[in-house]
Write a protein that holds these residues in place. Structure first.
Motif, mmCIF file in Angstrom:
data_model
loop_
_atom_site.group_PDB
_atom_site.id
_atom_site.type_symbol
_atom_site.label_atom_id
_atom_site.label_comp_id
_atom_site.label_asym_id
_atom_site.label_seq_id
_atom_site.Cartn_x
_atom_site.Cartn_y
_atom_site.Cartn_z
ATOM 1 N N TYR A 84 4.908 4.338 -2.736
ATOM 2 C CA TYR A 84 4.963 5.450 -3.674
ATOM 3 C C TYR A 84 6.049 6.447 -3.300
ATOM 4 O O TYR A 84 6.199 6.814 -2.141
ATOM 5 N N LYS A 85 6.776 6.842 -4.326
ATOM 6 C CA LYS A 85 7.725 7.953 -4.229
ATOM 7 C C LYS A 85 7.745 8.594 -5.617
ATOM 8 O O LYS A 85 8.141 7.966 -6.587
ATOM 9 N N VAL A 86 7.293 9.838 -5.664
ATOM 10 C CA VAL A 86 7.210 10.549 -6.935
ATOM 11 C C VAL A 86 7.871 11.912 -6.753
ATOM 12 O O VAL A 86 7.550 12.638 -5.815
ATOM 13 N N ASP A 87 8.819 12.235 -7.632
ATOM 14 C CA ASP A 87 9.460 13.553 -7.616
ATOM 15 C C ASP A 87 8.762 14.457 -8.620
ATOM 16 O O ASP A 87 8.491 14.039 -9.751
ATOM 17 N N ILE A 88 8.457 15.679 -8.200
ATOM 18 C CA ILE A 88 7.837 16.669 -9.083
ATOM 19 C C ILE A 88 8.720 17.909 -9.048
ATOM 20 O O ILE A 88 8.984 18.450 -7.974
ATOM 21 N N THR A 132 8.761 12.273 -11.980
ATOM 22 C CA THR A 132 9.571 11.051 -11.998
ATOM 23 C C THR A 132 8.995 10.066 -10.997
ATOM 24 O O THR A 132 8.848 10.382 -9.817
ATOM 25 N N ASN A 133 8.666 8.854 -11.472
ATOM 26 C CA ASN A 133 8.052 7.823 -10.633
ATOM 27 C C ASN A 133 9.107 6.805 -10.194
ATOM 28 O O ASN A 133 9.711 6.139 -11.017
ATOM 29 N N GLU A 181 13.483 4.163 -12.795
ATOM 30 C CA GLU A 181 12.401 5.146 -12.691
ATOM 31 C C GLU A 181 11.829 5.463 -14.063
ATOM 32 O O GLU A 181 12.495 5.308 -15.077
ATOM 33 N N THR A 182 10.580 5.890 -14.060
ATOM 34 C CA THR A 182 9.935 6.331 -15.289
ATOM 35 C C THR A 182 9.583 7.802 -15.108
ATOM 36 O O THR A 182 9.436 8.277 -13.980
#
Length: 189
Positions: free
Chosen positions: A58-62, A104-105, A152-153
């Motif tokens: 997992y790597k998610v940008d917020i 962003t996933n 990315e989604t």
């Protein structure tokens, strides 16, 4: 004549070597072939073993826009001494202010992003409303990028303030927004 003898000798050796062939299979006894054109048969077995799929990483940008909002109190308007009434009265409120949260996933698994607001003590009269109660994003392992790589989604949540603020509030932290990421079964983009 010597060349013929040498050639015949090599041919005889080659033939002799090809006649005495022993084949082995792991679960069968040795078989001997003792004539030209003979053959030996061995059973070949195979087993299919399910390979491990890549573990989810997992790597998610917020990212947040500025979440500073101004509440304007209502006004009675201006006193008109001729009519003995107030003119231009306004109601209090936040106006059309809003902020955004961009998620962003980059993970090889789908995720769900769930926002929540918690008011600080003394500011419980204010709240935050989100356009979505949760945001589901598919995996970045989707083959939609350049040369068939994943892409990315992402998605955006809009945040709008609600309620009121106590008088004399000036730049205080009135609450916190937490975005919680959980695994999702959603695939694709």
């Amino acid at each position: 004549m010597r060349d013929k003898k040498t050639a015949a000798l090599f041919l005889s050796l080659a033939l002799a070597c090809s006649v005495n062939i022993t084949a082995f299979a792991a679960d069968e006894s040795p078989k001997t072939v003792d004539q030209i054109g003979g053959s030996a048969v061995a059973n070949v077995t195979g087993t299919y073993k399910e390979g491990q799929s890549g573990a989810a990483r997992y790597k998610v940008d917020i990212a947040w826009t500025d979440l500073s909002f101004t509440y304007t109190s209502g006004s009675e308007g201006t006193w008109d001494p001729d009519t003995h009434t107030y003119n231009g009265a306004t109601e209090g409120g936040w106006g059309s202010q809003s902020g955004t949260i961009t998620v962003t996933n980059h993970s090889n698994a789908g995720i769900t992003a769930t926002p929540a607001y918690e008011a600080k003590t003394g500011y419980e009269s204010a709240g935050m409303e989100f356009t979505e109660t949760s945001l589901q994003l598919g995996t970045a392992d989707n083959g939609n990028g350049e040369n068939g790589a994943g892409k990315e989604t992402g998605g955006i949540l809009t945040v709008t303030p609600t309620g009121t603020l106590p008088e004399n509030t000036n730049g205080a932290t009135i609450g916190t927004i937490t975005v919680t990421i959980t695994a999702s079964e959603q695939a694709g983009n």
